[in-house]
Design an enzyme around this catalytic site. Structure first.
Site, PDB file in Angstrom:
ATOM      1  N   CYS A   1       0.659  -1.092   0.020  1.00  0.00           N
ATOM      2  CA  CYS A   1      -0.001  -0.078   0.103  1.00  0.00           C
ATOM      3  C   CYS A   1       0.791   1.135   0.078  1.00  0.00           C
ATOM      4  O   CYS A   1       0.570   2.315  -0.756  1.00  0.00           O
ATOM      5  CB  CYS A   1      -0.681   0.000   1.340  1.00  0.00           C
ATOM      6  SG  CYS A   1      -2.444  -1.040   1.035  1.00  0.00           S
ATOM      7  N   ASP A  49      10.023  -6.490  -8.953  1.00  0.00           N
ATOM      8  CA  ASP A  49      10.480  -7.051  -7.505  1.00  0.00           C
ATOM      9  C   ASP A  49      11.856  -6.641  -7.275  1.00  0.00           C
ATOM     10  O   ASP A  49      12.745  -6.503  -8.086  1.00  0.00           O
ATOM     11  CB  ASP A  49      10.191  -8.547  -7.702  1.00  0.00           C
ATOM     12  CG  ASP A  49      10.613  -9.123  -6.395  1.00  0.00           C
ATOM     13  OD1 ASP A  49       9.214  -9.847  -5.913  1.00  0.00           O
ATOM     14  OD2 ASP A  49      11.456  -9.264  -5.650  1.00  0.00           O
ATOM     15  N   GLY A  99       4.861 -19.324   1.223  1.00  0.00           N
ATOM     16  CA  GLY A  99       6.024 -18.643   0.959  1.00  0.00           C
ATOM     17  C   GLY A  99       5.436 -17.242   1.155  1.00  0.00           C
ATOM     18  O   GLY A  99       6.192 -16.487   0.600  1.00  0.00           O
ATOM     19  N   THR A 142       5.305 -13.458   2.066  1.00  0.00           N
ATOM     20  CA  THR A 142       5.800 -12.690   2.812  1.00  0.00           C
ATOM     21  C   THR A 142       5.183 -11.449   3.025  1.00  0.00           C
ATOM     22  O   THR A 142       5.382 -10.581   3.988  1.00  0.00           O
ATOM     23  CB  THR A 142       7.404 -12.715   2.600  1.00  0.00           C
ATOM     24  OG1 THR A 142       7.580 -12.019   1.327  1.00  0.00           O
ATOM     25  CG2 THR A 142       8.185 -13.946   2.360  1.00  0.00           C
ATOM     26  N   HIS A 171      -0.388  -8.352   1.030  1.00  0.00           N
ATOM     27  CA  HIS A 171      -1.019  -7.607   0.296  1.00  0.00           C
ATOM     28  C   HIS A 171      -1.100  -8.467  -1.013  1.00  0.00           C
ATOM     29  O   HIS A 171       0.085  -8.668  -1.724  1.00  0.00           O
ATOM     30  CB  HIS A 171      -0.256  -6.045  -0.018  1.00  0.00           C
ATOM     31  CG  HIS A 171      -1.171  -5.470  -1.033  1.00  0.00           C
ATOM     32  ND1 HIS A 171      -1.557  -3.770  -0.602  1.00  0.00           N
ATOM     33  CD2 HIS A 171      -1.733  -5.494  -2.106  1.00  0.00           C
ATOM     34  CE1 HIS A 171      -2.347  -3.524  -1.533  1.00  0.00           C
ATOM     35  NE2 HIS A 171      -2.412  -4.422  -2.834  1.00  0.00           N
ATOM     36  N   HIS A 225      -0.798 -10.215  -4.372  1.00  0.00           N
ATOM     37  CA  HIS A 225       0.285  -9.775  -5.624  1.00  0.00           C
ATOM     38  C   HIS A 225       0.210 -11.073  -6.205  1.00  0.00           C
ATOM     39  O   HIS A 225       0.429 -12.044  -5.762  1.00  0.00           O
ATOM     40  CB  HIS A 225       1.564  -9.200  -4.969  1.00  0.00           C
ATOM     41  CG  HIS A 225       2.256 -10.092  -4.054  1.00  0.00           C
ATOM     42  ND1 HIS A 225       1.873 -10.096  -2.647  1.00  0.00           N
ATOM     43  CD2 HIS A 225       3.202 -11.057  -4.165  1.00  0.00           C
ATOM     44  CE1 HIS A 225       2.618 -10.762  -2.203  1.00  0.00           C
ATOM     45  NE2 HIS A 225       3.530 -11.357  -3.055  1.00  0.00           N
TER      46      HIS A 225
HETATM   47  P1  5GP Z   1       5.899 -13.255  -1.743  1.00  0.00           P
HETATM   48  O1  5GP Z   1       7.129 -14.022  -0.994  1.00  0.00           O
HETATM   49  O2  5GP Z   1       4.814 -12.663  -0.580  1.00  0.00           O
HETATM   50  O3  5GP Z   1       5.166 -13.947  -2.702  1.00  0.00           O
HETATM   51  O4  5GP Z   1       6.446 -12.001  -2.524  1.00  0.00           O
HETATM   52  C1  5GP Z   1       6.716 -10.964  -1.962  1.00  0.00           C
HETATM   53  C2  5GP Z   1       7.871 -10.229  -3.086  1.00  0.00           C
HETATM   54  O5  5GP Z   1       8.115  -8.935  -2.693  1.00  0.00           O
HETATM   55  C3  5GP Z   1       9.216 -10.838  -2.928  1.00  0.00           C
HETATM   56  O6  5GP Z   1       9.549 -11.346  -4.219  1.00  0.00           O
HETATM   57  C4  5GP Z   1      10.078  -9.566  -2.484  1.00  0.00           C
HETATM   58  O7  5GP Z   1      11.585  -9.506  -3.225  1.00  0.00           O
HETATM   59  C5  5GP Z   1       9.381  -8.456  -2.934  1.00  0.00           C
HETATM   60  N1  5GP Z   1       9.627  -7.371  -2.252  1.00  0.00           N
HETATM   61  C6  5GP Z   1       9.566  -7.076  -0.552  1.00  0.00           C
HETATM   62  N2  5GP Z   1       9.971  -5.985  -0.436  1.00  0.00           N
HETATM   63  C7  5GP Z   1       9.906  -5.262  -1.605  1.00  0.00           C
HETATM   64  C8  5GP Z   1      10.221  -3.871  -1.771  1.00  0.00           C
HETATM   65  O8  5GP Z   1      10.275  -3.116  -0.657  1.00  0.00           O
HETATM   66  N3  5GP Z   1      10.168  -3.297  -3.012  1.00  0.00           N
HETATM   67  C9  5GP Z   1      10.003  -4.100  -4.061  1.00  0.00           C
HETATM   68  N4  5GP Z   1       9.854  -3.784  -5.253  1.00  0.00           N
HETATM   69  N5  5GP Z   1       9.637  -5.566  -4.074  1.00  0.00           N
HETATM   70  C10 5GP Z   1       9.673  -6.077  -2.581  1.00  0.00           C
HETATM   71 ZN    ZN Z   2      -1.929  -3.397   1.256  1.00  0.00          ZN
END
Ligand code: 5GP
Ligand code: ZN
Length: 113
Positions: free
Chosen positions: A7, A30, A92, A94, A97, A99
């Site tokens: 957000c 990412d 996994g 992390t 929100h 995505h």
């Molecule tokens: P998840 O693990 O929740 O499926 O994916 C979260 C993604 O967010 C990860 O691939 C991680 O590299 C990315 N991510 C985490 N923090 C940031 C950030 O501050 N900026 C960007 N652009 N990506 C982020």
């Molecule tokens: Zn959010």
């Protein structure tokens, strides 16, 4: 103050490299890319995960997918790409929100389905 990372990225409070935006969708690179192209496609509406998808937000979720062909084309993914959603800690996820990871730019292995 909304403490959700994505957000805050959508709001511009935290910098990101935007690749697409419309009234319902924000897409950005990412920070830890797993392939030459690794874009996160997110609804502007805060949904914590795929578990919150429902009747009242189908338009927001559909808009994310409607943006995919345009983003894929602008990223040069004519050879193909993969869309991934991690839902919940065991998968996994992390960032809580919703995505969708759009990954491509190389031959993708390690198919799990
Ligand atoms: P998840 O693990 O929740 O499926 O994916 C979260 C993604 O967010 C990860 O691939 C991680 O590299 C990315 N991510 C985490 N923090 C940031 C950030 O501050 N900026 C960007 N652009 N990506 C982020
Ligand atoms: Zn959010």
């Amino acid at each position: 103050m909304n403490d959700c990372l994505f957000c805050r990225i959508i709001a511009g409070d935290i910098p990101s490299t935007k690749v697409y935006e419309d009234d319902k969708v924000f897409a950005f690179r990412d920070i830890n890319p797993q392939a030459p192209v690794h874009v996160l496609i997110v609804p502007k509406k805060h949904l914590a995960s795929a578990n919150e998808i429902g009747e009242d937000n189908l338009g927001d979720v559909a808009a994310c997918f409607a943006a995919v062909p345009q983003i894929a084309a602008s990223e040069g993914l004519s050879e193909g790409y993969r869309i991934i959603n991690n839902c919940g800690a065991a998968a996994g996820q992390t960032v809580m929100h919703l995505h969708f990871h759009l990954i491509g730019g190389r031959t993708l292995g390690e198919k799990i389905i």
